[in-house]
Design an enzyme around this catalytic site. Structure first.
Site, PDB file in Angstrom:
ATOM      1  N   LYS A 182     -37.606 -36.488  27.323  1.00  0.00           N
ATOM      2  CA  LYS A 182     -37.600 -36.250  28.600  1.00  0.00           C
ATOM      3  C   LYS A 182     -38.084 -37.481  29.431  1.00  0.00           C
ATOM      4  O   LYS A 182     -38.296 -38.599  28.661  1.00  0.00           O
ATOM      5  CB  LYS A 182     -39.054 -35.097  29.110  1.00  0.00           C
ATOM      6  CG  LYS A 182     -38.516 -33.890  28.797  1.00  0.00           C
ATOM      7  CD  LYS A 182     -39.207 -32.578  29.213  1.00  0.00           C
ATOM      8  CE  LYS A 182     -38.540 -31.428  29.287  1.00  0.00           C
ATOM      9  NZ  LYS A 182     -39.337 -30.272  29.826  1.00  0.00           N
ATOM     10  N   ARG A 209     -40.733 -27.335  21.189  1.00  0.00           N
ATOM     11  CA  ARG A 209     -39.253 -27.255  21.755  1.00  0.00           C
ATOM     12  C   ARG A 209     -38.789 -28.623  21.462  1.00  0.00           C
ATOM     13  O   ARG A 209     -38.926 -29.561  22.269  1.00  0.00           O
ATOM     14  CB  ARG A 209     -39.351 -26.427  23.027  1.00  0.00           C
ATOM     15  CG  ARG A 209     -37.672 -26.430  23.579  1.00  0.00           C
ATOM     16  CD  ARG A 209     -37.806 -25.898  24.731  1.00  0.00           C
ATOM     17  NE  ARG A 209     -36.317 -25.387  25.134  1.00  0.00           N
ATOM     18  CZ  ARG A 209     -35.598 -26.129  26.032  1.00  0.00           C
ATOM     19  NH1 ARG A 209     -35.861 -27.497  26.271  1.00  0.00           N
ATOM     20  NH2 ARG A 209     -34.463 -25.969  26.164  1.00  0.00           N
TER      21      ARG A 209
END
Length: 280
Positions: free
Chosen positions: A223, A258
Site C-alpha cells: 500500500k 491479507r
C-alpha cells in the site's frame, strides 16, 4: 475471542494466524491490475498462492484503490464467478469474495465461496446484511470513510483509533441485531481506506487494543503508506516493508494477514509465532 466460526468451520486462531492471498481479477488494481484479469491466469495464480501457504483466497472483481471507478454488477459477476467455480472444483481451501454488492456476494456463495469480504462493512448495499444473515458465511467487516472514489479526499478524525473502535462496536451491535452471530465476523481497520499516513501508523500502533473485540484482519500489502515512508513509488520497494508490517501486526494481535506475496509473509508469521508461542 480468537475463534472464527462460520459454515462448517471452527478456526482457532490463538496460536496460528492465517494468510489471505489476494487474487485480483481486475484490469486496474493498484499493484497487479491486469496481470490476472483472464480467468485462466487468475485460477493459476490462486493455486500458486495456495502452494505457497495461503489459507484463504480473496477473489475480487472490482478495484477499491483510491479513485477507482465502480464496476457494474454484471461485469463483476463475469469476472469472479468463473474463477470461484474453477477453484472450488479443485480444492476445499477457503474462498473469500471481495465485493461491496449483495448480488455478487450471493452468487459467489452459491458458486462455492465461504467468506464475504466487504470494504464497506456491509453498509454499501442495503441488501448485504440480509445476504449475510441468510448464509452461513464468514464475514470481514472493514472500516472505511467515504467511497473508493472519495476516501482519500482529506480524511480527518478527532481520534482515529477511538473512532475506528467505536465503529467496530457499532457494526457488531447492528449486525447482531440483523441476526448475524458475532463469531462469524472478523474486523479490519481498513488501512489506506480514508486514512492519511499518520492515521495508518496510529492504527498500527493501536492493534493490541483494536484486537480485543473479534479477530483482526490487517491488509497493508504494497500500500501507498509504505511508499510514503520509503520515499519511493516503485512497487518493488514495498515488498520487504510489507513483510515487516506482517510480522509486526501478528506480534501485536492481528490474526489474519491479507497479502499479495504469500510465501515470505507466511514465513514471517510462522517465525513470529514460534517466538510468541510460550506467551500465548
Amino acid at each position: 475471542m480468537h475463534r472464527w466460526r462460520f459454515g462448517n468451520h471452527d478456526l482457532d486462531l490463538t496460536h496460528r494466524g492465517l494468510i489471505m492471498g489476494i487474487v485480483n481479477v481486475t484490469p486496474d488494481s493498484f499493484s497487479d491490475g491486469g496481470r490476472f484479469n483472464d480467468p485462466g491466469r487468475a485460477v493459476e495464480h490462486a493455486f500458486m498462492l495456495l502452494a505457497q501457504g495461503a489459507d484463504i483466497l480473496d477473489i475480487g472483481g472490482e478495484s477499491t484503490r483510491p479513485g477507482a471507478e465502480p464496476v457494474s454488477e454484471t461485469e463483476e459477476l463475469h469476472r469472479v464467478l468463473p474463477v470461484i467455480r474453477a477453484v472450488r472444483s479443485q480444492t476445499q481451501a477457503l474462498i473469500s469474495i471481495d465485493t461491496m454488492k449483495a448480488a455478487v456476494a450471493r452468487a459467489a456463495l452459491d458458486a462455492g465461496a465461504d467468506i464475504i469480504n466487504d470494504v464497506t462493512g456491509l453498509r454499501g448495499d442495503a441488501a448485504m446484511p440480509r445476504v449475510a444473515a441468510d448464509s452461513k458465511a464468514g464475514l470481514v467487516v472493514m472500516h472505511m470513510t467515504g467511497t473508493p472514489q472519495t476516501m482519500q479526499n482529506q480524511p480527518q478524525y478527532e481520534d482515529v483509533v477511538a473512532e475506528v473502535g467505536s465503529y467496530f462496536d457499532n457494526r457488531l451491535r447492528v449486525l447482531e441485531g440483523e441476526g448475524i452471530d458475532p463469531e462469524r465476523i472478523v474486523l479490519d481497520p481498513g488501512f489506506g481506506f480514508g486514512k492519511t499516513l499518520e492515521h495508518n501508523l496510529a492504527l498500527m500502533r493501536a492493534l493490541p487494543q483494536l484486537s480485543t473485540r473479534r479477530p483482526l484482519l490487517v491488509g497493508v500489502s504494497r500500500k501507498s503508506m509504505i511508499a510514503r515512508v520509503m520515499h519511493s513509488d516503485a512497487m518493488e520497494d514495498r515488498f520487504w516493508p510489507t513483510i515487516a508490517l506482517s510480522a509486526y501486526a501478528r506480534e501485536h494481535g492481528a490474526r489474519i494477514i491479507r497479502v499479495h506475496d504469500v510465501k515470505p509473509n507466511c514465513d514471517a508469521l510462522r517465525m513470529m509465532e514460534a517466538i510468541l508461542e510460550t506467551g500465548q
